[in-house]
Design a protein around this motif. Structure first.
Motif, PDB file in Angstrom:
ATOM      1  N   GLY A 261       0.818  -1.204   0.000  1.00 45.77           N
ATOM      2  CA  GLY A 261       0.000   0.000   0.000  1.00 45.77           C
ATOM      3  C   GLY A 261       0.854   1.257   0.000  1.00 45.77           C
ATOM      4  N   GLU A 262       1.950   1.245   0.763  1.00 37.98           N
ATOM      5  CA  GLU A 262       2.841   2.402   0.781  1.00 37.98           C
ATOM      6  C   GLU A 262       3.490   2.610  -0.576  1.00 37.98           C
ATOM      7  OE1 GLU A 262       2.813  -0.023   2.844  1.00 37.98           O
ATOM      8  OE2 GLU A 262       2.297   0.770   4.819  1.00 37.98           O
ATOM      9  N   ARG A 263       3.802   1.525  -1.280  1.00 28.61           N
ATOM     10  CA  ARG A 263       4.426   1.643  -2.592  1.00 28.61           C
ATOM     11  C   ARG A 263       3.503   2.356  -3.572  1.00 28.61           C
ATOM     12  NH1 ARG A 263       3.864  -0.923  -7.167  1.00 28.61           N
ATOM     13  NH2 ARG A 263       2.449  -2.451  -6.263  1.00 28.61           N
ATOM     14  N   LYS A 264       2.221   1.997  -3.529  1.00 24.83           N
ATOM     15  CA  LYS A 264       1.274   2.636  -4.463  1.00 24.83           C
ATOM     16  C   LYS A 264       1.108   4.115  -4.135  1.00 24.83           C
ATOM     17  CE  LYS A 264      -1.319  -1.516  -5.652  1.00 24.83           C
ATOM     18  NZ  LYS A 264      -2.646  -2.170  -5.671  1.00 24.83           N
ATOM     19  N   GLY A 265       1.125   4.433  -2.842  1.00 27.68           N
ATOM     20  CA  GLY A 265       1.011   5.839  -2.485  1.00 27.68           C
ATOM     21  C   GLY A 265       2.242   6.637  -2.876  1.00 27.68           C
ATOM     22  N   THR A 266       3.413   6.005  -2.760  1.00 29.74           N
ATOM     23  CA  THR A 266       4.655   6.697  -3.109  1.00 29.74           C
ATOM     24  C   THR A 266       4.746   6.959  -4.611  1.00 29.74           C
ATOM     25  OG1 THR A 266       5.735   5.619  -1.239  1.00 29.74           O
ATOM     26  CG2 THR A 266       7.166   6.584  -2.930  1.00 29.74           C
ATOM     27  N   ASN A 267       4.259   5.986  -5.400  1.00 34.27           N
ATOM     28  CA  ASN A 267       4.318   6.150  -6.852  1.00 34.27           C
ATOM     29  C   ASN A 267       3.327   7.180  -7.377  1.00 34.27           C
ATOM     30  OD1 ASN A 267       6.331   4.286  -7.071  1.00 34.27           O
ATOM     31  ND2 ASN A 267       4.951   2.582  -7.491  1.00 34.27           N
ATOM     32  N   LYS A 268       2.381   7.557  -6.525  1.00 35.57           N
ATOM     33  CA  LYS A 268       1.376   8.558  -6.896  1.00 35.57           C
ATOM     34  C   LYS A 268       0.613   8.150  -8.167  1.00 35.57           C
ATOM     35  CE  LYS A 268       3.774  12.487  -4.831  1.00 35.57           C
ATOM     36  NZ  LYS A 268       4.807  11.673  -4.170  1.00 35.57           N
ATOM     37  N   TYR A 269       0.258   6.853  -8.216  1.00 36.03           N
ATOM     38  CA  TYR A 269      -0.519   6.389  -9.362  1.00 36.03           C
ATOM     39  C   TYR A 269      -1.999   6.545  -9.053  1.00 36.03           C
ATOM     40  CZ  TYR A 269      -2.833   3.328 -12.652  1.00 36.03           C
ATOM     41  OH  TYR A 269      -3.684   2.827 -13.606  1.00 36.03           O
ATOM     42  N   TYR A 270      -2.698   7.248  -9.917  1.00 37.52           N
ATOM     43  CA  TYR A 270      -4.146   7.425  -9.790  1.00 37.52           C
ATOM     44  C   TYR A 270      -4.791   6.933 -11.093  1.00 37.52           C
ATOM     45  CZ  TYR A 270      -3.239  10.334  -5.716  1.00 37.52           C
ATOM     46  OH  TYR A 270      -2.838  10.780  -4.479  1.00 37.52           O
ATOM     47  N   PRO A 271      -5.801   6.109 -10.966  1.00 37.32           N
ATOM     48  CA  PRO A 271      -6.456   5.605 -12.190  1.00 37.32           C
ATOM     49  C   PRO A 271      -7.145   6.729 -12.947  1.00 37.32           C
ATOM     50  CG  PRO A 271      -7.682   4.959 -10.242  1.00 37.32           C
ATOM     51  CD  PRO A 271      -6.414   5.570  -9.750  1.00 37.32           C
ATOM     52  N   PRO A 272      -7.448   6.527 -14.214  1.00 35.45           N
ATOM     53  CA  PRO A 272      -8.091   7.592 -15.021  1.00 35.45           C
ATOM     54  C   PRO A 272      -9.451   8.005 -14.494  1.00 35.45           C
ATOM     55  CG  PRO A 272      -7.151   5.897 -16.432  1.00 35.45           C
ATOM     56  CD  PRO A 272      -7.094   5.370 -15.036  1.00 35.45           C
ATOM     57  N   ASP A 273     -10.192   7.069 -13.887  1.00 33.91           N
ATOM     58  CA  ASP A 273     -11.542   7.405 -13.403  1.00 33.91           C
ATOM     59  C   ASP A 273     -11.532   7.886 -11.961  1.00 33.91           C
ATOM     60  OD1 ASP A 273     -10.692   4.994 -12.462  1.00 33.91           O
ATOM     61  OD2 ASP A 273     -12.649   4.001 -12.623  1.00 33.91           O
ATOM     62  N   TYR A 274     -10.388   8.294 -11.423  1.00 33.23           N
ATOM     63  CA  TYR A 274     -10.321   8.733 -10.035  1.00 33.23           C
ATOM     64  C   TYR A 274     -11.078  10.033  -9.856  1.00 33.23           C
ATOM     65  CZ  TYR A 274      -8.352  10.801  -5.809  1.00 33.23           C
ATOM     66  OH  TYR A 274      -8.201  11.405  -4.580  1.00 33.23           O
ATOM     67  N   ASN A 275     -11.875  10.081  -8.755  1.00 29.61           N
ATOM     68  CA  ASN A 275     -12.676  11.258  -8.438  1.00 29.61           C
ATOM     69  C   ASN A 275     -12.164  11.844  -7.126  1.00 29.61           C
ATOM     70  OD1 ASN A 275     -14.568  13.248  -8.175  1.00 29.61           O
ATOM     71  ND2 ASN A 275     -16.302  11.856  -7.834  1.00 29.61           N
ATOM     72  N   PRO A 276     -11.562  13.031  -7.131  1.00 29.23           N
ATOM     73  CA  PRO A 276     -11.036  13.606  -5.886  1.00 29.23           C
ATOM     74  C   PRO A 276     -12.108  13.891  -4.852  1.00 29.23           C
ATOM     75  CG  PRO A 276     -10.109  14.704  -7.818  1.00 29.23           C
ATOM     76  CD  PRO A 276     -11.229  13.846  -8.303  1.00 29.23           C
ATOM     77  N   ALA A 277     -13.351  14.016  -5.280  1.00 25.44           N
ATOM     78  CA  ALA A 277     -14.416  14.308  -4.321  1.00 25.44           C
ATOM     79  C   ALA A 277     -14.674  13.132  -3.390  1.00 25.44           C
ATOM     80  CB  ALA A 277     -15.701  14.668  -5.073  1.00 25.44           C
ATOM     81  N   VAL A 278     -14.305  11.940  -3.793  1.00 28.66           N
ATOM     82  CA  VAL A 278     -14.534  10.759  -2.941  1.00 28.66           C
ATOM     83  C   VAL A 278     -13.623  10.782  -1.724  1.00 28.66           C
ATOM     84  CG1 VAL A 278     -14.469   8.232  -2.901  1.00 28.66           C
ATOM     85  CG2 VAL A 278     -15.312   9.427  -4.930  1.00 28.66           C
ATOM     86  N   GLY A 279     -12.422  11.278  -1.881  1.00 28.30           N
ATOM     87  CA  GLY A 279     -11.455  11.284  -0.801  1.00 28.30           C
ATOM     88  C   GLY A 279     -10.121  10.783  -1.289  1.00 28.30           C
ATOM     89  N   GLY A 280      -9.405  10.060  -0.408  1.00 29.34           N
ATOM     90  CA  GLY A 280      -8.098   9.537  -0.772  1.00 29.34           C
ATOM     91  C   GLY A 280      -8.195   8.362  -1.721  1.00 29.34           C
ATOM     92  N   LEU A 281      -7.053   7.889  -2.147  1.00 29.71           N
ATOM     93  CA  LEU A 281      -7.000   6.799  -3.102  1.00 29.71           C
ATOM     94  C   LEU A 281      -7.543   5.499  -2.513  1.00 29.71           C
ATOM     95  CD1 LEU A 281      -6.097   6.068  -5.963  1.00 29.71           C
ATOM     96  CD2 LEU A 281      -3.859   5.474  -5.031  1.00 29.71           C
ATOM     97  N   ASN A 282      -7.269   5.242  -1.210  1.00 29.21           N
ATOM     98  CA  ASN A 282      -7.778   4.024  -0.575  1.00 29.21           C
ATOM     99  C   ASN A 282      -9.308   4.041  -0.488  1.00 29.21           C
ATOM    100  OD1 ASN A 282      -5.283   2.767  -0.111  1.00 29.21           O
ATOM    101  ND2 ASN A 282      -4.923   4.058   1.701  1.00 29.21           N
ATOM    102  N   LYS A 283      -9.874   5.198  -0.179  1.00 31.32           N
ATOM    103  CA  LYS A 283     -11.341   5.293  -0.139  1.00 31.32           C
ATOM    104  C   LYS A 283     -11.943   5.097  -1.525  1.00 31.32           C
ATOM    105  CE  LYS A 283     -11.882   8.250   3.929  1.00 31.32           C
ATOM    106  NZ  LYS A 283     -12.425   9.533   4.452  1.00 31.32           N
ATOM    107  N   PHE A 284     -11.272   5.625  -2.512  1.00 32.22           N
ATOM    108  CA  PHE A 284     -11.792   5.477  -3.864  1.00 32.22           C
ATOM    109  C   PHE A 284     -11.748   4.011  -4.318  1.00 32.22           C
ATOM    110  CE2 PHE A 284     -10.898   5.271  -8.441  1.00 32.22           C
ATOM    111  CZ  PHE A 284     -12.062   5.855  -8.939  1.00 32.22           C
TER     112      PHE A 284
END
Length: 289
Positions: free
Chosen positions: A2-25
């Protein structure tokens, strides 16, 4: 992971910032599989065995430092310190054992599934130097009279132990002052012992080969030598006596008529008995004719 994915700052194309963080999404926890029982108050951690134990399921020994994936949960409080309990599965069987913390004694306690290998002892019984506990240190800092009494008792202990220390130092100097000579003596003793063991092994192997045995022989004892000298592996009758008895048996058998001679079992076992029977039979047949 999980830390690796956060460090790489990878966000999928359909990511919605209004949902919250990447784990919540993504609908996942930052600890991934370790948090699969977090809703029950259980966290999966890597637990290292604090002491040697015996598993009660398979009876095998588990050494200190062996690591397990353990379920950690809070079961109480000791004043303001939480008490945790760890549940893990034995890697040699299906048994589970539980261990909890004991903040009052700064120790771990086995709850179930295993028993501790006792290696604890009272250091005062074998002359070890025991450090002062926290209460004693606190009193030494606050109470001047107690500190004076404590220093006096320490001086008395040092006077009692000085004679023993001097005797140990004298013995150490007499034995190990010349390291080279002491080492030579020890190596000479070791060589002599090795020669004796090799000679004994050679003698035992020769005896086992002669007897066609494959067993381990114990060291010889004086009582065994005395007992072996009293034993006699001899027959109760000699060969001469056996031959005389065989002749008597043949003579009594030949006294019977010819018809019954063929039906009598003579119990012949040697070539001499066969020749005697043949001679007696020929003589009896010639007399009849």
């Amino acid at each position: 992971m999980g830390e690796r994915k956060g460090t790489n700052k990878y966000y999928p194309p359909d990511y919605n910032p209004a949902v919250g963080g990447l784990n919540k999404f993504l609908g996942t926890h930052a600890l991934r599989e370790r948090a699969r029982k977090l809703h029950m108050g259980i966290l999966i951690i890597r637990f290292e065995m604090p002491f040697n134990i015996w598993c009660e399921g398979c009876g095998n020994h588990i050494g200190m430092g062996v690591r397990y994936n353990a379920e950690k949960k809070k079961i109480g409080m000791y004043y303001t310190t939480p008490v945790y309990q760890f549940r893990m599965k034995c890697h040699l069987c299906d048994n589970h054992f539980e261990i909890k913390t004991d903040p009052g004694n700064l120790e771990y306690v086995i709850v179930s599934g295993a028993r501790r290998q006792e290696n604890r002892w009272d250091p005062t019984e074998n002359g070890q130097v025991v450090p002062d506990d926290k209460e004693t240190v606190k009193r030494l800092f606050d109470d001047a009279m107690f500190k004076l009494e404590h220093n006096t008792s320490d001086k008395q202990k040092s006077k009692k132990a000085s004679a023993v220390i001097d005797r140990l130092m004298l013995r150490n100097n007499s034995k190990w002052k010349d390291d080279f000579t002491a080492n030579c003596e020890l190596r000479a003793q070791l060589r002599l012992k090795k020669k004796e063991l090799k000679a004994k092994e050679k003698k035992d192997n020769a005896l086992l080969k002669k007897s066609s045995l494959s067993i381990s022989l114990l060291p010889e004892h004086e009582d065994d030598v005395k007992l072996a000298s009293l034993l006699k592996f001899q027959s109760s009758t000699s060969a001469k006596e056996k031959s005389i008895e065989a002749k008597k048996k043949i003579q009594t058998t030949l006294a019977a008529p010819k018809s019954s001679l063929k039906k009598v079992s003579l119990g012949i076992k040697t070539h001499s008995q066969v020749s005697l029977v043949a001679t007696a039979y020929d003589s009896s047949s010639s007399s009849e004719t």
